[in-house]
Design a protein around this motif. Structure first.
Motif, short mmCIF file in Angstrom:
data_model
loop_
_atom_site.label_atom_id
_atom_site.label_comp_id
_atom_site.label_asym_id
_atom_site.label_seq_id
_atom_site.Cartn_x
_atom_site.Cartn_y
_atom_site.Cartn_z
N ASP A 203 9.52 1.77 -2.59
CA ASP A 203 9.20 1.58 -4.01
C ASP A 203 9.95 2.60 -4.86
O ASP A 203 9.65 3.80 -4.82
N ARG B 107 10.20 2.39 -8.24
CA ARG B 107 9.87 2.16 -9.66
C ARG B 107 9.86 3.46 -10.47
O ARG B 107 10.30 3.47 -11.61
N LYS C 262 13.61 -3.13 -1.51
CA LYS C 262 12.36 -2.50 -1.08
C LYS C 262 12.34 -2.24 0.42
O LYS C 262 11.76 -1.25 0.88
N GLU D 12 9.15 -7.22 -11.77
CA GLU D 12 8.65 -7.62 -10.46
C GLU D 12 8.58 -6.36 -9.62
O GLU D 12 8.95 -5.28 -10.09
N SER D 13 8.12 -6.47 -8.40
CA SER D 13 7.92 -5.27 -7.59
C SER D 13 9.22 -4.54 -7.29
O SER D 13 9.22 -3.35 -6.99
#
Length: 273
Positions: free
Chosen positions: A251, A253, A246, A217-218
């Motif tokens: 972000d 990631r 977040k 997921e984000s």
């Protein structure tokens, strides 16, 4: 295993074990329960094979999606929503879940098997803090379940220890689940360290035998599986779960994927010794 410096802005739940001896190789808060996105689909596949073992379901049973609830449809992860074919066997839907984490196929299998059955059998097998919580939903109601699954690394690593030993549900069930997971095309996380062909790594000629499931997921990245180095015979089972805020950090990631790849690199060096 070597020391690994992980991003402290991330909530981690990690366990890496030698699959032969069961020895702990690396861990980080393995009993912390995090959101796990698609990892809960592992318990769906387990329940499918439980029902097959008990004669309640047949892998060759055909599911007609035109006869299932329209709420099952998901135009998201996977391929099924792009295809014209309306009927697929349970076995083929399992491959869509294993290979592409197909959300539409997942929902069809949940409806056929029963979400309550998936949940109760997981608990009966000792998975008390890791679960498939809900169907895949494109939009989650504000007052509903916050994520489709949750889990902790200690339980999810144990799932993979049982799977590689052939003792998850039964030897036949383990073999089928392993075959489904052996088609996974997502090698963007820890599994990337093994440099397998993401589209075809089932063959015995591969130096690494990789069976895994990812969840994305984000603000979630998860990679759970086992890998065997064929030249040395060494194997590890692993569960690497990452969540982050977040709103506070933005972000993360890239940082998370780099850390997950670093764990994969260390696992590879252990396997090749």
């Amino acid at each position: 295993m070597e020391r690994i410096n992980l991003d402290e802005r991330v909530e981690w739940s990690i366990e890496v074990r030698d699959a032969g001896s069961g020895a702990m190789l690396f861990d980080r808060t393995p009993d912390v329960v995090l959101r796990t996105a698609s990892i809960g689909k592992l318990f769906l596949l387990m329940e499918i094979m439980h029902q097959v073992r008990d004669g309640e379901l047949d892998l060759h049973e055909v599911i007609d999606r035109t006869r299932m609830s329209p709420e099952c449809r998901c135009e998201d992860s996977g391929l099924l929503y792009l295809l014209e074919q309306d009927t697929l066997s349970v076995r083929d839907l399992g491959f869509l879940v294993g290979a592409f984490s197909d959300n539409y196929a997942t929902n069809l299998l949940i409806e056929r098997a029963g979400l309550d059955r998936v949940q109760s059998f997981a608990v009966a097998q000792g998975f008390e803090r890791s679960a498939l919580l809900d169907y895949v939903r494109m939009v989650r109601p504000a007052n509903g379940i916050g994520d489709m699954s949750c889990g902790c690394a200690s339980e999810l690593c144990d799932y993979m220890m049982q799977l590689q030993a052939g003792s998850l549900v039964s030897s036949e069930a383990s073999a089928q689940i392993e075959r489904w997971l052996g088609a996974d095309t997502d090698t963007s996380m820890a599994a990337g360290a093994f440099n397998v062909d993401p589209l075809a790594h089932w063959e015995e000629s591969e130096p690494f035998r990789l069976r895994h499931k990812t969840g994305t997921e984000s603000d979630v990245r998860c990679d759970v599986g086992f890998v065997r180095c064929m030249p040395t015979g060494r194997a590890v089972a692993y569960a690497i779960l990452a969540n982050w805020d977040k709103t506070r950090y933005g972000d993360l990631r890239d940082a998370v994927l780099a850390d997950m790849r670093a764990i994969g690199d260390v696992m590879r060096r252990h396997l090749e010794r």
